[in-house]
Scaffold this motif. Structure first.
Motif, PDB file in Angstrom:
ATOM      1  N   TYR A   1       0.812  -1.221   0.000  1.00 26.23           N
ATOM      2  CA  TYR A   1       0.000   0.000   0.000  1.00 26.23           C
ATOM      3  C   TYR A   1       0.850   1.278   0.000  1.00 26.23           C
ATOM      4  O   TYR A   1       0.299   2.374   0.084  1.00 26.23           O
ATOM      5  CB  TYR A   1      -0.943  -0.004   1.205  1.00 26.23           C
ATOM      6  CG  TYR A   1      -2.035  -1.030   1.065  1.00 26.23           C
ATOM      7  CD1 TYR A   1      -3.145  -0.777   0.273  1.00 26.23           C
ATOM      8  CD2 TYR A   1      -1.937  -2.267   1.702  1.00 26.23           C
ATOM      9  CE1 TYR A   1      -4.138  -1.729   0.124  1.00 26.23           C
ATOM     10  CE2 TYR A   1      -2.924  -3.225   1.553  1.00 26.23           C
ATOM     11  CZ  TYR A   1      -4.027  -2.958   0.763  1.00 26.23           C
ATOM     12  OH  TYR A   1      -5.007  -3.898   0.613  1.00 26.23           O
ATOM     13  N   ALA A   2       2.169   1.117  -0.127  1.00 23.96           N
ATOM     14  CA  ALA A   2       3.039   2.296  -0.181  1.00 23.96           C
ATOM     15  C   ALA A   2       2.687   3.247  -1.317  1.00 23.96           C
ATOM     16  O   ALA A   2       2.755   4.467  -1.145  1.00 23.96           O
ATOM     17  CB  ALA A   2       4.499   1.852  -0.274  1.00 23.96           C
ATOM     18  N   PRO A   3       2.290   2.767  -2.507  1.00 22.15           N
ATOM     19  CA  PRO A   3       1.906   3.718  -3.560  1.00 22.15           C
ATOM     20  C   PRO A   3       0.756   4.623  -3.154  1.00 22.15           C
ATOM     21  O   PRO A   3       0.740   5.810  -3.525  1.00 22.15           O
ATOM     22  CB  PRO A   3       1.512   2.804  -4.727  1.00 22.15           C
ATOM     23  CG  PRO A   3       2.298   1.553  -4.512  1.00 22.15           C
ATOM     24  CD  PRO A   3       2.332   1.376  -3.025  1.00 22.15           C
ATOM     25  N   ALA A   4      -0.217   4.101  -2.398  1.00 20.61           N
ATOM     26  CA  ALA A   4      -1.333   4.935  -1.958  1.00 20.61           C
ATOM     27  C   ALA A   4      -0.859   5.991  -0.960  1.00 20.61           C
ATOM     28  O   ALA A   4      -1.313   7.147  -0.991  1.00 20.61           O
ATOM     29  CB  ALA A   4      -2.424   4.065  -1.337  1.00 20.61           C
ATOM     30  N   MET A   5       0.050   5.606  -0.070  1.00 25.07           N
ATOM     31  CA  MET A   5       0.603   6.576   0.883  1.00 25.07           C
ATOM     32  C   MET A   5       1.390   7.656   0.151  1.00 25.07           C
ATOM     33  O   MET A   5       1.243   8.855   0.439  1.00 25.07           O
ATOM     34  CB  MET A   5       1.511   5.876   1.890  1.00 25.07           C
ATOM     35  CG  MET A   5       0.840   4.828   2.733  1.00 25.07           C
ATOM     36  SD  MET A   5       2.039   4.019   3.825  1.00 25.07           S
ATOM     37  CE  MET A   5       1.290   2.391   3.970  1.00 25.07           C
ATOM     38  N   LEU A   6       2.224   7.238  -0.794  1.00 31.83           N
ATOM     39  CA  LEU A   6       3.015   8.209  -1.537  1.00 31.83           C
ATOM     40  C   LEU A   6       2.111   9.134  -2.345  1.00 31.83           C
ATOM     41  O   LEU A   6       2.380  10.340  -2.446  1.00 31.83           O
ATOM     42  CB  LEU A   6       4.001   7.488  -2.459  1.00 31.83           C
ATOM     43  CG  LEU A   6       4.917   8.373  -3.298  1.00 31.83           C
ATOM     44  CD1 LEU A   6       5.748   9.304  -2.422  1.00 31.83           C
ATOM     45  CD2 LEU A   6       5.818   7.516  -4.187  1.00 31.83           C
ATOM     46  N   ALA A   7       1.027   8.592  -2.901  1.00 31.99           N
ATOM     47  CA  ALA A   7       0.087   9.434  -3.640  1.00 31.99           C
ATOM     48  C   ALA A   7      -0.501  10.508  -2.736  1.00 31.99           C
ATOM     49  O   ALA A   7      -0.646  11.670  -3.146  1.00 31.99           O
ATOM     50  CB  ALA A   7      -1.022   8.572  -4.242  1.00 31.99           C
ATOM     51  N   ALA A   8      -0.840  10.149  -1.501  1.00 34.89           N
ATOM     52  CA  ALA A   8      -1.373  11.138  -0.560  1.00 34.89           C
ATOM     53  C   ALA A   8      -0.298  12.165  -0.200  1.00 34.89           C
ATOM     54  O   ALA A   8      -0.591  13.362  -0.067  1.00 34.89           O
ATOM     55  CB  ALA A   8      -1.899  10.449   0.688  1.00 34.89           C
ATOM     56  N   PHE A   9       0.947  11.717  -0.023  1.00 40.86           N
ATOM     57  CA  PHE A   9       2.054  12.653   0.206  1.00 40.86           C
ATOM     58  C   PHE A   9       2.108  13.688  -0.921  1.00 40.86           C
ATOM     59  O   PHE A   9       2.206  14.891  -0.683  1.00 40.86           O
ATOM     60  CB  PHE A   9       3.390  11.911   0.219  1.00 40.86           C
ATOM     61  CG  PHE A   9       3.708  11.172   1.486  1.00 40.86           C
ATOM     62  CD1 PHE A   9       2.766  10.980   2.476  1.00 40.86           C
ATOM     63  CD2 PHE A   9       4.984  10.660   1.680  1.00 40.86           C
ATOM     64  CE1 PHE A   9       3.082  10.293   3.636  1.00 40.86           C
ATOM     65  CE2 PHE A   9       5.307   9.971   2.833  1.00 40.86           C
ATOM     66  CZ  PHE A   9       4.353   9.782   3.814  1.00 40.86           C
ATOM     67  N   LEU A  10       2.076  13.188  -2.149  1.00 40.62           N
ATOM     68  CA  LEU A  10       2.205  14.069  -3.305  1.00 40.62           C
ATOM     69  C   LEU A  10       1.012  15.011  -3.411  1.00 40.62           C
ATOM     70  O   LEU A  10       1.160  16.181  -3.792  1.00 40.62           O
ATOM     71  CB  LEU A  10       2.352  13.240  -4.580  1.00 40.62           C
ATOM     72  CG  LEU A  10       3.597  12.344  -4.654  1.00 40.62           C
ATOM     73  CD1 LEU A  10       3.583  11.515  -5.928  1.00 40.62           C
ATOM     74  CD2 LEU A  10       4.869  13.162  -4.563  1.00 40.62           C
ATOM     75  N   GLY A  11      -0.178  14.502  -3.072  1.00 45.33           N
ATOM     76  CA  GLY A  11      -1.343  15.373  -3.066  1.00 45.33           C
ATOM     77  C   GLY A  11      -1.204  16.486  -2.052  1.00 45.33           C
ATOM     78  O   GLY A  11      -1.553  17.648  -2.318  1.00 45.33           O
ATOM     79  N   GLY A  12      -0.689  16.158  -0.868  1.00 49.44           N
ATOM     80  CA  GLY A  12      -0.470  17.176   0.142  1.00 49.44           C
ATOM     81  C   GLY A  12       0.573  18.187  -0.274  1.00 49.44           C
ATOM     82  O   GLY A  12       0.424  19.398  -0.039  1.00 49.44           O
ATOM     83  N   LEU A  13       1.643  17.713  -0.919  1.00 48.82           N
ATOM     84  CA  LEU A  13       2.686  18.628  -1.395  1.00 48.82           C
ATOM     85  C   LEU A  13       2.137  19.561  -2.471  1.00 48.82           C
ATOM     86  O   LEU A  13       2.427  20.766  -2.479  1.00 48.82           O
ATOM     87  CB  LEU A  13       3.868  17.823  -1.931  1.00 48.82           C
ATOM     88  CG  LEU A  13       5.038  18.623  -2.499  1.00 48.82           C
ATOM     89  CD1 LEU A  13       5.597  19.588  -1.466  1.00 48.82           C
ATOM     90  CD2 LEU A  13       6.126  17.681  -3.020  1.00 48.82           C
ATOM     91  N   ALA A  14       1.326  19.001  -3.379  1.00 42.32           N
ATOM     92  CA  ALA A  14       0.712  19.841  -4.415  1.00 42.32           C
ATOM     93  C   ALA A  14      -0.202  20.888  -3.793  1.00 42.32           C
ATOM     94  O   ALA A  14      -0.218  22.051  -4.218  1.00 42.32           O
ATOM     95  CB  ALA A  14      -0.064  18.970  -5.403  1.00 42.32           C
ATOM     96  N   ALA A  15      -0.980  20.480  -2.777  1.00 41.96           N
ATOM     97  CA  ALA A  15      -1.864  21.434  -2.102  1.00 41.96           C
ATOM     98  C   ALA A  15      -1.069  22.532  -1.414  1.00 41.96           C
ATOM     99  O   ALA A  15      -1.460  23.704  -1.423  1.00 41.96           O
ATOM    100  CB  ALA A  15      -2.732  20.687  -1.083  1.00 41.96           C
ATOM    101  N   ALA A  16       0.052  22.166  -0.803  1.00 38.13           N
ATOM    102  CA  ALA A  16       0.878  23.170  -0.128  1.00 38.13           C
ATOM    103  C   ALA A  16       1.491  24.135  -1.131  1.00 38.13           C
ATOM    104  O   ALA A  16       1.590  25.338  -0.884  1.00 38.13           O
ATOM    105  CB  ALA A  16       1.972  22.481   0.689  1.00 38.13           C
ATOM    106  N   LYS A  17       1.923  23.616  -2.282  1.00 42.32           N
ATOM    107  CA  LYS A  17       2.513  24.494  -3.295  1.00 42.32           C
ATOM    108  C   LYS A  17       1.492  25.493  -3.828  1.00 42.32           C
ATOM    109  O   LYS A  17       1.852  26.615  -4.206  1.00 42.32           O
ATOM    110  CB  LYS A  17       3.090  23.659  -4.439  1.00 42.32           C
ATOM    111  CG  LYS A  17       4.378  22.931  -4.077  1.00 42.32           C
ATOM    112  CD  LYS A  17       5.058  22.366  -5.316  1.00 42.32           C
ATOM    113  CE  LYS A  17       6.432  21.817  -4.970  1.00 42.32           C
ATOM    114  NZ  LYS A  17       7.242  21.477  -6.162  1.00 42.32           N
TER     115      LYS A  17
END
Length: 426
Positions: A208-224
Motif C-alpha cells: 500500500y506504499a503507492p497509496a501513501m506516496l500518492a497522498a504525500f504528493l497530493g499534500g505537497l501539491a496542495a501546499a505548493k
C-alpha cells in the motif's frame, strides 16, 4: 536576529487532531484480535458485525489518507521554514526521516507491528526526490499511483474470486489459537511475537506504499498552491467540495464493507480494497471539508472550544499516536490485561471513545503549558541537530480562530514545520 516565526495554519492542526480518532479506531480493532476488525468472531452478536461493517465503510483507510496528505503538506512548510532560517533543508529532512525510522522501528517491536512510521520515513526520501515537480505533475503522478495499485488489487482479487472456493471464517484456526495464547502470555513474550509478525506487516506496508506516496504528493501539491491558506475557511468552496465527493466516497466504502464484512465472502476482500484505494481520498476530503465547514462561520463561533481542543491534539499528534499504541498494547497483550480476542467490536469502539476523550482533555491542558509534545520535542531536536530553543514557554494564543463567514484565511499564514505532528495508521 532570528527570522520571524510564521503563524501556524490552524486548519491543519484541527484536521490532524480529528484524524487521530480514526487512526485509533482502526488500530484498536486490529490489535484487539484476529476477527474483531471484521466483526466476525465466532459467536459474535449482530451488533458487532454491524459496527465492524460501518467502520470498514466509513473509517478504515480514510484517516491514514488524511495523515499522509498532511505529511506532504507539512513537508513543503518545513522547506519554507528552512529557507527563512537560511538553513539547508536536505540535512534537516534526512535527520527527520532517520528519527521517524528509529521511532517506528521501536514502536513496531515493542507495541504494534503494524507501525507506519518506518514506511513514512522511507517514503519521505522519495517525496524529497519528487519535490521539484510542479503542482500538475505531482497530481498526475499521484493519480497514476492510485490507478496502478487499484488495477493490481482488482485484477488479483478477481482472479481469487474466479479460481478459489468460497472462504468462511466461522471458527478459529490453530494459528489463531496459538497467536491468542502468545499475546496473552507474559510481557516478555510480546516483542518476540511482534518480531515474528513484522515480515507480514512490512509486506502490507510495501503493497500500500503507492497509496501513501500518492497522498504525500497530493499534500505537497496542495501546499505548493497554498490550498489551506486560500480555501481553509472559504465556506462556499468547502460546501461544494464536500457535497460533490461524498457520494462516490460513501459508495466505495460500502463496496469495501460488503467485500470485507459481508454479505460477500472473504474471496472478495481485494476487490473491496481496490474500491477503497480509488474512493477513500474522496470520502476523506469530504470529511475534512465538512469539519472545517462546521467550524467556520456562525456555527464556528459556538465551537471555538472544541476546535481548540482538536488543534491542540493535532500539534501533538505523534505523542498521541504512540500513547494510543501504549494503552492498546497494555489492554490487549501480556503487558497488562491480556484481553486479546476477548472483547467485541462494540466494546472496543466504546473504549476508543473514552481513550480519545481522555487524550483530548489531557492534550489541551498540556498544550496550554508547552509548545511541543514530548515526542515532538525529541523529533524536532533530531531534525535541527540541536536542542530546540524556547520549547517549554507557555502558549497564550488560541490554537484556532474561525474567520467571519464572508472572509477568507490570510494567504500569508504558514506553520512552523518543527511543530507539526506526523503519523498515520493503516
Amino acid at each position: 536576529m532570528s527570522p520571524p516565526r510564521a503563524r501556524r495554519i490552524g486548519e491543519l492542526d484541527v484536521l490532524r487532531g480529528f484524524a487521530l480518532f480514526g487512526i485509533l479506531v482502526v488500530n484498536a480493532l486490529l490489535m484487539a484480535g484476529p476477527y474483531t476488525v471484521f466483526g466476525g468472531r465466532p459467536g459474535a452478536p449482530g451488533s458487532d458485525r454491524i459496527a465492524a461493517w460501518a467502520v470498514t465503510a466509513l473509517v478504515t483507510a480514510k484517516f491514514y489518507v488524511l495523515f499522509s496528505f498532511l505529511f506532504g503538506y507539512s513537508f513543503a512548510l518545513q522547506a519554507r521554514s528552512a529557507r527563512r532560517a537560511c538553513a539547508a533543508f536536505a540535512p534537516r529532512h534526512l535527520r527527520r526521516a532517520a528519527g521517524l525510522f528509529v521511532l517506528g522501528a521501536a514502536h513496531a517491536v515493542l507495541l504494534y507491528p503494524g507501525d507506519i512510521l518506518t514506511t513514512y520515513a522511507v517514503l519521505a526520501l522519495v517525496l524529497y526526490g519528487l519535490s521539484g515537480l510542479g503542482v500538475r505533475a505531482l497530481l498526475r503522478v499521484a493519480a497514476a499511483l492510485l490507478l496502478l495499485l487499484a488495477a493490481l488489487l482488482l485484477g488479483y482479487g478477481l482472479l481469487t474470486v474466479a479460481l478459489t472456493e468460497p472462504v468462511s471464517s466461522t471458527s478459529y484456526t490453530p494459528r489463531d489459537i496459538a497467536r491468542a495464547a502468545a499475546y496473552r502470555d507474559d510481557a516478555a513474550s510480546v516483542p518476540g511475537r511482534h518480531l515474528r509478525e513484522l515480515p507480514a506487516a512490512l509486506g502490507t506496508d510495501l503493497l500500500y506504499a503507492p497509496a501513501m506516496l500518492a497522498a504525500f504528493l497530493g499534500g505537497l501539491a496542495a501546499a505548493k498552491s497554498r490550498l489551506a491558506e486560500r480555501r481553509g475557511q472559504d465556506r462556499a468552496w468547502l460546501r461544494r467540495t464536500a457535497l460533490r465527493l461524498l457520494p462516490p466516497g460513501l459508495g466505495g466504502g460500502a463496496v469495501a464493507a460488503c467485500c470485507a464484512n459481508g454479505p460477500l465472502d472473504g474471496r472478495w476482500f481485494l476487490v473491496g480494497q481496490a474500491a477503497t484505494v480509488l474512493t477513500a481520498p474522496a470520502l476523506t476530503t469530504s470529511y475534512a471539508c465538512g469539519l472545517l465547514l462546521l467550524l467556520t462561520g456562525r456555527a464556528g463561533t459556538r465551537l471555538q472550544a472544541a476546535a481548540g481542543v482538536l488543534a491542540a491534539a493535532g500539534r501533538m499528534a505523534l505523542t498521541h499516536y504512540l500513547t494510543q499504541s501504549l494503552v492498546l498494547a497494555w489492554v490487549f497483550s501480556g503487558y497488562g490485561l491480556g484481553l486479546y480476542d476477548r472483547a467485541g467490536t462494540v466494546a472496543v469502539l466504546a473504549g476508543c471513545v473514552l481513550l480519545y476523550a481522555a487524550q483530548l482533555t489531557l492534550g489541551a491542558r498540556l498544550s496550554a503549558r508547552t509548545r511541543y509534545g514530548p515526542v515532538e520535542w525529541v523529533l524536532r531536536a533530531v531534525t535541527l541537530g540541536r536542542r530546540p530553543a524556547g520549547t517549554w514557554r507557555t502558549v497564550t494564543k488560541p490554537a484556532w480562530t474561525a474567520a467571519p463567514p464572508a472572509s477568507r484565511a490570510d494567504p500569508r499564514r504558514s506553520a512552523d514545520p518543527g511543530e507539526d505532528g506526523v503519523r498515520p495508521a493503516p
